[in-house]
Design an enzyme around this catalytic site. Sequence first.
Site, PDB file in Angstrom:
ATOM      1  N   TRP A  39     -27.151  30.089   7.181  1.00 33.87           N
ATOM      2  CA  TRP A  39     -28.177  29.214   7.753  1.00 33.87           C
ATOM      3  C   TRP A  39     -27.755  28.573   9.062  1.00 33.87           C
ATOM      4  CZ3 TRP A  39     -32.793  30.338   6.715  1.00 33.87           C
ATOM      5  CH2 TRP A  39     -33.152  30.796   5.437  1.00 33.87           C
ATOM      6  N   ASP A  78     -29.011  20.154   8.972  1.00 36.58           N
ATOM      7  CA  ASP A  78     -29.992  20.874   8.164  1.00 36.58           C
ATOM      8  C   ASP A  78     -29.644  20.628   6.696  1.00 36.58           C
ATOM      9  OD1 ASP A  78     -31.542  22.617   6.723  1.00 36.58           O
ATOM     10  OD2 ASP A  78     -30.780  24.443   7.676  1.00 36.58           O
ATOM     11  N   LYS A 112     -36.453  22.878  -2.045  1.00 36.59           N
ATOM     12  CA  LYS A 112     -35.262  22.890  -2.887  1.00 36.59           C
ATOM     13  C   LYS A 112     -35.132  21.600  -3.692  1.00 36.59           C
ATOM     14  CE  LYS A 112     -34.059  26.419  -0.008  1.00 36.59           C
ATOM     15  NZ  LYS A 112     -33.854  26.726   1.394  1.00 36.59           N
TER      16      LYS A 112
HETATM   17  C1  LIG Z   1     -33.879  27.449   2.563  1.00 33.21           C
HETATM   18  C2  LIG Z   1     -33.137  27.018   3.757  1.00 33.21           C
HETATM   19  C3  LIG Z   1     -33.669  27.179   5.052  1.00 33.21           C
HETATM   20  C4  LIG Z   1     -34.983  27.871   5.327  1.00 33.21           C
HETATM   21  O1  LIG Z   1     -36.018  27.038   5.034  1.00 33.21           O
HETATM   22  P1  LIG Z   1     -37.534  27.447   5.384  1.00 33.21           P
HETATM   23  O2  LIG Z   1     -38.249  26.234   4.875  1.00 33.21           O
HETATM   24  O3  LIG Z   1     -37.832  28.691   4.612  1.00 33.21           O
HETATM   25  O4  LIG Z   1     -37.650  27.627   6.833  1.00 33.21           O
HETATM   26  C5  LIG Z   1     -32.939  26.698   6.109  1.00 33.21           C
HETATM   27  N1  LIG Z   1     -31.750  26.096   5.930  1.00 33.21           N
HETATM   28  C6  LIG Z   1     -31.203  25.944   4.698  1.00 33.21           C
HETATM   29  C7  LIG Z   1     -29.876  25.265   4.561  1.00 33.21           C
HETATM   30  C8  LIG Z   1     -31.884  26.399   3.585  1.00 33.21           C
HETATM   31  O5  LIG Z   1     -31.348  26.241   2.365  1.00 33.21           O
END
Ligand SMILES: *Cc1c(COP(=O)(O)O)cnc(C)c1O
Length: 361
Positions: free
Chosen positions: A102, A172, A196
């Site tokens: 990511w 993030d 999540k």
């Molecule tokens: C799931 C995830 C993403 C992607 O998220 P989207 O909402 O599908 O764009 C980005 N960064 C991390 C750390 C994730 O776990």
Amino acid sequence: MSRTWNFAAGPAAIPEPVLRQAQTERLEWRDARASVMEISHRGKAFMALAAETERDLRALADIPAHYRVLFLQGGATLQFALLAMNLAAPGQHADYVLSGHWSEKAAREAAPYVDVRIAADARSNGYSALPPRADWRLHDDAAYLHYTPNETIHGLEFRDVPEAGQVPLVADMSSSILSEPLPVQRFGMIYAGAQKNIGPAGLTLVIVREDLLARAQRPMAGILRYAEQAAHESMLNTPNTFGWYLAGLTFKWIAAQGGLPAMAARNRRKADTLYAAIDGSGGFYRNPVDAAARSRMNVPFFLHDARLDTVFLRESEQAGLLALKGHRALGGLRASLYNALPQEGVEALVAFMRAFQQRHG
Ligand SMILES: *Cc1c(COP(=O)(O)O)cnc(C)c1O
């Protein structure tokens, strides 16, 4: 058929009491005489819900008044680009720490809008450990420092918040937000897709320090501009009202469980239980991540013989353990242990793993 233990990485399990309340309110929400999905986002009732949800989140995560909270769409992926467009001037550079899938993607998606400098990366060890802090090449004049506190696919997590000095730290937190107390004042900006630890997919949370909103100078549409979203309470256009509502129920559920300290204790215990089972299996199961960087939220693991993967997945599903398939980039297996998954679910997984080893070991 019945609901069962869900180890999905995202969209992921939602606390059952939240789903039950949403079920009860599906036809009529409060005194709206309609569902929350069927009313105007500009009406009094929804505006009150939106404000209440933000207040609950602020209380839960102790968010200081000089931070703005935005409820956006487009997922964390859209933020990869927006944060660069909003926090960096054209031609300016930003530091990125690469610790897995990511953070790599965050750097790649930001590159059209900011001069991305890789401050550190752990690609050479296949993302099995975090890049040592002493090796990070940070720049005092960077627009920001970006990192990914929890790598959902590789299963790595930072134990503490990196020191960024005067440079705004951007994180993030898609797969770790609200899993433990959140020291918001250490960050310039935090963002997370909701699917999540917060609620359904389609809602994205942004927490941004107010003074940073003035940085966006390049021409861009209002919808892309954090300052504009903040000035309109995230309602420049029709927001994801149902996601907002479910997030609100989840915040109340977390508070009722004892808040973020209680979540942290539960999550620690769940992760310890699973790692102990993996490490105690005599090599039948294996987690390749450096013990100091193992994620509490996402635990990738591998069978000593990959040919058993399909059997494991079939039998675990029959035993009521869902979505244990590893990400296609790594293969193997993965258990995600977000807030909504209780200790009982992990105990059931560990009991299954022992029995599976006895049958196939
Ligand atoms: C799931 C995830 C993403 C992607 O998220 P989207 O909402 O599908 O764009 C980005 N960064 C991390 C750390 C994730 O776990």
